[in-house]
Write a protein that holds these residues in place. Structure first.
Motif, PDB file in Angstrom:
ATOM      1  N   VAL A   1       7.500   8.004   3.753  1.00  0.00           N
ATOM      2  CA  VAL A   1       9.002   8.230   3.846  1.00  0.00           C
ATOM      3  C   VAL A   1       9.097   9.613   3.174  1.00  0.00           C
ATOM      4  O   VAL A   1       8.409   9.919   2.462  1.00  0.00           O
ATOM      5  N   THR A   2      10.121  10.223   3.869  1.00  0.00           N
ATOM      6  CA  THR A   2      10.467  11.786   3.085  1.00  0.00           C
ATOM      7  C   THR A   2      11.903  11.760   2.569  1.00  0.00           C
ATOM      8  O   THR A   2      12.668  11.107   2.980  1.00  0.00           O
ATOM      9  N   GLY A   3      12.019  12.524   1.815  1.00  0.00           N
ATOM     10  CA  GLY A   3      13.432  12.855   1.028  1.00  0.00           C
ATOM     11  C   GLY A   3      13.459  13.708  -0.162  1.00  0.00           C
ATOM     12  O   GLY A   3      12.168  14.229  -0.443  1.00  0.00           O
ATOM     13  N   THR A   4      14.523  13.844  -0.487  1.00  0.00           N
ATOM     14  CA  THR A   4      14.793  14.699  -1.823  1.00  0.00           C
ATOM     15  C   THR A   4      14.739  13.848  -2.816  1.00  0.00           C
ATOM     16  O   THR A   4      15.431  12.731  -2.989  1.00  0.00           O
ATOM     17  N   VAL A   5      14.008  14.054  -4.154  1.00  0.00           N
ATOM     18  CA  VAL A   5      13.936  13.470  -5.107  1.00  0.00           C
ATOM     19  C   VAL A   5      15.096  13.674  -6.119  1.00  0.00           C
ATOM     20  O   VAL A   5      15.341  14.808  -6.418  1.00  0.00           O
ATOM     21  N   LEU A   6      16.091  12.716  -6.150  1.00  0.00           N
ATOM     22  CA  LEU A   6      17.443  13.045  -6.778  1.00  0.00           C
ATOM     23  C   LEU A   6      17.464  13.050  -8.280  1.00  0.00           C
ATOM     24  O   LEU A   6      18.165  13.820  -8.850  1.00  0.00           O
ATOM     25  N   SER A   7      16.526  12.336  -8.884  1.00  0.00           N
ATOM     26  CA  SER A   7      16.259  12.216 -10.299  1.00  0.00           C
ATOM     27  C   SER A   7      14.846  11.570 -10.788  1.00  0.00           C
ATOM     28  O   SER A   7      14.455  11.004  -9.800  1.00  0.00           O
ATOM     29  N   GLY A   8      14.483  11.835 -11.885  1.00  0.00           N
ATOM     30  CA  GLY A   8      13.332  11.485 -12.210  1.00  0.00           C
ATOM     31  C   GLY A   8      12.047  11.894 -11.806  1.00  0.00           C
ATOM     32  O   GLY A   8      12.044  13.144 -11.285  1.00  0.00           O
ATOM     33  N   SER A   9      11.050  11.247 -11.928  1.00  0.00           N
ATOM     34  CA  SER A   9       9.667  11.578 -11.237  1.00  0.00           C
ATOM     35  C   SER A   9       8.870  10.316 -10.826  1.00  0.00           C
ATOM     36  O   SER A   9       9.176   9.248 -11.299  1.00  0.00           O
TER      37      SER A   9
ATOM     38  N   SER B   1      17.366  -3.183   0.204  1.00  0.00           N
ATOM     39  CA  SER B   1      16.680  -4.331   0.721  1.00  0.00           C
ATOM     40  C   SER B   1      16.049  -4.951  -0.458  1.00  0.00           C
ATOM     41  O   SER B   1      15.909  -6.154  -0.282  1.00  0.00           O
ATOM     42  N   GLY B   2      15.594  -4.204  -1.501  1.00  0.00           N
ATOM     43  CA  GLY B   2      14.723  -4.950  -2.491  1.00  0.00           C
ATOM     44  C   GLY B   2      13.308  -5.043  -1.957  1.00  0.00           C
ATOM     45  O   GLY B   2      12.615  -5.472  -3.006  1.00  0.00           O
ATOM     46  N   LEU B   3      12.759  -4.516  -1.135  1.00  0.00           N
ATOM     47  CA  LEU B   3      11.321  -4.611  -0.899  1.00  0.00           C
ATOM     48  C   LEU B   3      10.561  -3.727  -1.743  1.00  0.00           C
ATOM     49  O   LEU B   3      10.809  -2.452  -2.185  1.00  0.00           O
ATOM     50  N   ALA B   4       9.331  -4.407  -2.296  1.00  0.00           N
ATOM     51  CA  ALA B   4       8.637  -3.799  -3.357  1.00  0.00           C
ATOM     52  C   ALA B   4       7.531  -3.008  -2.735  1.00  0.00           C
ATOM     53  O   ALA B   4       6.995  -3.439  -1.539  1.00  0.00           O
ATOM     54  N   ALA B   5       7.240  -1.693  -3.203  1.00  0.00           N
ATOM     55  CA  ALA B   5       6.093  -0.903  -2.533  1.00  0.00           C
ATOM     56  C   ALA B   5       5.249  -0.296  -3.564  1.00  0.00           C
ATOM     57  O   ALA B   5       5.610  -0.260  -4.896  1.00  0.00           O
ATOM     58  N   ARG B   6       4.098   0.241  -3.121  1.00  0.00           N
ATOM     59  CA  ARG B   6       3.343   0.976  -4.195  1.00  0.00           C
ATOM     60  C   ARG B   6       3.151   2.367  -3.567  1.00  0.00           C
ATOM     61  O   ARG B   6       2.789   2.664  -2.373  1.00  0.00           O
ATOM     62  N   VAL B   7       3.077   3.301  -4.384  1.00  0.00           N
ATOM     63  CA  VAL B   7       2.806   4.949  -3.944  1.00  0.00           C
ATOM     64  C   VAL B   7       1.473   4.998  -4.146  1.00  0.00           C
ATOM     65  O   VAL B   7       0.558   5.092  -4.941  1.00  0.00           O
ATOM     66  N   ARG B   8       0.856   5.459  -2.845  1.00  0.00           N
ATOM     67  CA  ARG B   8      -0.618   5.640  -2.381  1.00  0.00           C
ATOM     68  C   ARG B   8      -0.863   7.123  -2.597  1.00  0.00           C
ATOM     69  O   ARG B   8      -1.970   7.443  -3.150  1.00  0.00           O
TER      70      ARG B   8
ATOM     71  N   GLY C   1      14.268  17.331  -7.682  1.00  0.00           N
ATOM     72  CA  GLY C   1      14.431  18.664  -7.107  1.00  0.00           C
ATOM     73  C   GLY C   1      13.287  18.879  -5.913  1.00  0.00           C
ATOM     74  O   GLY C   1      13.335  19.804  -5.258  1.00  0.00           O
ATOM     75  N   ASP C   2      12.319  18.013  -6.005  1.00  0.00           N
ATOM     76  CA  ASP C   2      11.194  18.201  -4.872  1.00  0.00           C
ATOM     77  C   ASP C   2      11.543  17.821  -3.555  1.00  0.00           C
ATOM     78  O   ASP C   2      12.273  16.703  -3.662  1.00  0.00           O
ATOM     79  N   ARG C   3      11.064  18.206  -2.685  1.00  0.00           N
ATOM     80  CA  ARG C   3      10.908  17.689  -1.244  1.00  0.00           C
ATOM     81  C   ARG C   3       9.885  16.862  -1.238  1.00  0.00           C
ATOM     82  O   ARG C   3       8.706  17.542  -1.370  1.00  0.00           O
ATOM     83  N   CYS C   4       9.947  15.421  -1.059  1.00  0.00           N
ATOM     84  CA  CYS C   4       8.566  14.771  -1.363  1.00  0.00           C
ATOM     85  C   CYS C   4       8.468  13.900   0.164  1.00  0.00           C
ATOM     86  O   CYS C   4       9.227  13.464   0.833  1.00  0.00           O
ATOM     87  N   ALA C   5       7.287  13.639   0.251  1.00  0.00           N
ATOM     88  CA  ALA C   5       6.691  12.683   1.225  1.00  0.00           C
ATOM     89  C   ALA C   5       5.984  11.588   0.506  1.00  0.00           C
ATOM     90  O   ALA C   5       4.961  12.135  -0.331  1.00  0.00           O
ATOM     91  N   LEU C   6       6.274  10.410   0.476  1.00  0.00           N
ATOM     92  CA  LEU C   6       5.530   9.206  -0.117  1.00  0.00           C
ATOM     93  C   LEU C   6       4.943   8.492   0.856  1.00  0.00           C
ATOM     94  O   LEU C   6       5.433   7.954   1.694  1.00  0.00           O
TER      95      LEU C   6
END
Length: 644
Positions: free
Chosen positions: A194-202, A214-221, A236-241
């Motif tokens: 998934v890609t998107g802009t990080v609106l806050s945090g890290s 949806s409430g779907l749980a996931a882990r960042v690989r 502020g980063d443009r991220c792909a997770l």
């Protein structure tokens, strides 16, 4: 740091981004064929100081303005593009309005195709731009003539963007993680991305996250931020997770979802918000006015309910309630944009105030004051204002969650506030000291009044007392408040009742003698199916009325509870039965149990078991869900169990 383009179709946004970065953001076959941007495009520009500027290239065509809104959400620097040969055009104005509604922090204006215009034409278009941007967040923004085809002015624009990024600085990442999803796809050998802009945090590799709503749980690989593989993505980063987990699949995550810290998952479909209706709108917004709401990358149908008067007029800013067709993930302070239901024009936008807006009594003075306090941007000032108005108590965890505050941020925020706090496990309730003093006085005064009116009653029902005093605390917080040193010295809890320590009931010698005979009959092996009044009277040779009056008085003293008519159980037995029910629920897969399970543990017969369960239902200890029951922990201590 994210730069977002904006402007009319064919004004050279994509060509300009390519000239600045060397990247062609038109990636779709249809975009190549038609020569226009349809979906969001992305490019990256490494800076000399090691940082990377991310570019979001948005469509200029009116049919794709909804995609432009998704791209503009979360940008740090707006790059408004106006072609020198065309000048200010309809989508220029609409994109400008959107940037203004989204509160874009910094902006530059690129006057493209400058090589095709005379100096007089350039001056004329600059004047158009100044007139169009007057009164908006782009008023006074520098205008830089450029030509993507000749390269004229491109280096200057690139340098100015770098300077703007340095002046703006990095976004604070002291909030919890939120990423607005605008693309979902799979890659061979990698999996779902998934890609998107990080609106806050890290976010970090191996973090647990939740897809909301949806409430779907996931882990960042793995993480790509600003087009580089990293271990951490920041605000502020443009991220792909790259995400993994049970149920994590392309069809389970949608554009417009949010990837969030699990503690932030609390979708909402009813939001109080501040709305600015654009001056050019032909009609006022009245009750149940339909529109399309754009927030982050999501788009959802919404109806407006004005909260200040019967309508919101064009050019007016006022509070409204937004009733959404479906829940979304959001935070207090988030910006949103409204477009008409036909998707032809932008009609307004503003800021979210309260994500848990009530359906009724929306215009009561207390609610107006609450909404004004919630609208304060500074979280400390907002919390202080909330604690100064009814109900004078707030759940700190809910406050922090809805503003995406981290525990450390919340801790620093309340450190110098004079608060009384109660942590009951699933909530942390805070009260300001002036309100707490009023609460202590109100509890004592209420009990004094009760004892004066009913001197021969043990005490006031705890739940009735809770509802009678302010601040109005939750059941769990109220139970803890009664144990606070400021209260416990003068107030005593007797099971489900509360009394002043100075108030006591005493049995007469005759009643006490009878009690000493009756109490053993209610205990021992027969404690789970004790004899009824008639049976006790027969065994002792004492009139039924006399036994009944004594047991009812013993009930007021907290020695027994009348579970059913003329069927009394010792308070110690009630405590034991509640703990048995708690144990049964703890070993049940979903925390629910049947009457038969309870009956078998007590060996008391179905009729008696049902009477006990129904009594505990009435006291709030259990929640009856058809043939199953669930324990309500905050009321367990009514019968001597642990405090919630």
């Amino acid at each position: 740091m994210i730069v977002g383009t904006a402007g009319h179709i064919d004004h050279g946004k994509t060509s300009l981004v390519r000239a600045l970065t060397g990247v062609d953001t038109d990636r779709l076959k249809e975009e190549k064929a038609r020569g226009i941007t349809i979906d969001l495009g992305f490019a990256y520009l490494p800076l000399d100081d090691g940082r990377t500027l991310g570019f979001i290239d948005v469509p200029g065509h009116e049919r794709f303005v909804h995609t432009m809104v998704a791209g503009a959400s979360g940008i740090d620097i707006a790059l408004l593009v106006v072609a020198a040969d065309d000048g200010v055009m309809p989508q220029t104005l609409e994109h400008l309005a959107i940037l203004d509604l989204l509160g874009t922090r910094r902006a530059l204006i690129a006057l493209t195709k400058a090589d095709l215009a005379t100096p007089e034409r350039l001056a004329n278009v600059e004047a158009q731009i100044r007139e169009a941007t007057a009164g908006t967040v782009l008023e006074g923004a520098d205008i830089l003539p450029v030509s993507a085809s000749t390269g004229a002015g491109v280096d200057d624009l690139r340098a100015r963007l770098a300077a703007e990024a340095r002046a703006l600085g990095e976004r604070s990442d002291d909030a919890r993680f939120r990423l607005a999803v605008d693309r979902v796809f799979t890659l061979p050998g990698i999996g779902l991305v998934v890609t998107g802009t990080v609106l806050s945090g890290s976010v970090h590799v191996k973090d647990q996250v939740t897809i909301s709503p949806s409430g779907l749980a996931a882990r960042v690989r793995s993480i790509h931020a600003q087009n580089r593989q990293v271990t951490t993505g920041r605000a502020g980063d443009r991220c792909a997770l790259n995400l993994a987990g049970d149920g994590v699949a392309k069809d389970a995550i949608q554009r417009g979802d949010m990837v969030v810290d699990p503690s932030l998952h609390a979708p909402t479909d009813r939001i109080d918000a501040r709305l600015h209706l654009l001056p050019g709108e032909p009609k006022s917004a009245v009750a149940w006015f339909p529109a399309r709401l754009h927030h982050g990358a999501t788009e959802v149908g919404v109806r407006l309910v004005p909260l200040q008067g019967e309508q919101v007029r064009p050019g007016q800013t006022a509070d409204v309630q937004l009733v959404l067709d479906r829940p979304i993930a959001a935070a207090v302070g988030d910006r949103y944009v409204l477009r008409d239901v036909s998707a032809r024009r932008t009609i307004g936008g503003g800021t979210f105030i309260d994500l848990r807006a009530p359906e009724r009594q929306r215009r009561k003075p207390e609610r107006i004051a609450e909404r004004e306090a919630m609208a304060i941007a500074d979280p400390r000032e907002s919390l202080a204002a909330l604690l100064d108005i009814a109900p004078y108590a707030r759940d700190l965890d809910v406050f922090a969650r809805d503003r995406a505050l981290t525990p450390s941020t919340l801790g620093a925020l309340v450190a110098d506030m004079d608060l009384v706090r109660f942590d009951s496990g699933d909530e942390r309730v805070a009260i300001a000291m002036p309100a707490w003093r009023r609460f202590v006085a109100a509890v004592n005064e209420r009990l004094e009044t009760f004892h004066a009116a009913q001197p021969d009653v043990q005490g006031m029902a705890r739940e009735k007392l809770r509802l009678a005093v302010l601040p109005r605390l939750t059941a769990g917080a109220f139970a803890l408040a009664l144990q606070h040193p400021d209260v416990a010295g003068t107030v005593v809890r007797d099971g489900a009742f509360v009394r002043l320590a100075s108030h006591s009931l005493q049995m007469s010698p005759e009643r006490e003698a009878l009690w000493n005979k009756v109490a053993p009959l209610l205990g021992g092996e027969a404690r789970f199916k004790p004899p009824r009044v008639r049976d006790i009277a027969g065994e002792l040779g004492t009139p039924e009325d006399q036994v009944r009056r004594m047991l009812k008085f013993a009930g007021r003293l907290g020695h027994v509870d009348e579970v059913a008519h003329d069927h009394f159980f010792l308070r110690a037995t009630m405590h034991e039965m509640v703990q048995i029910a708690v144990d049964i629920a703890a070993h049940a897969a979903d925390g629910r149990f049947t009457a038969a399970q309870f009956r078998d543990r007590l060996d008391c017969g179905r009729k008696v078991a049902i009477q006990i369960l129904e009594f505990l239902d009435r006291q709030g200890v259990m929640l009856n869900q058809g043939t199953l029951r669930r324990i309500q922990p905050r009321y367990v201590d009514l019968y001597g169990g642990p405090s919630p």
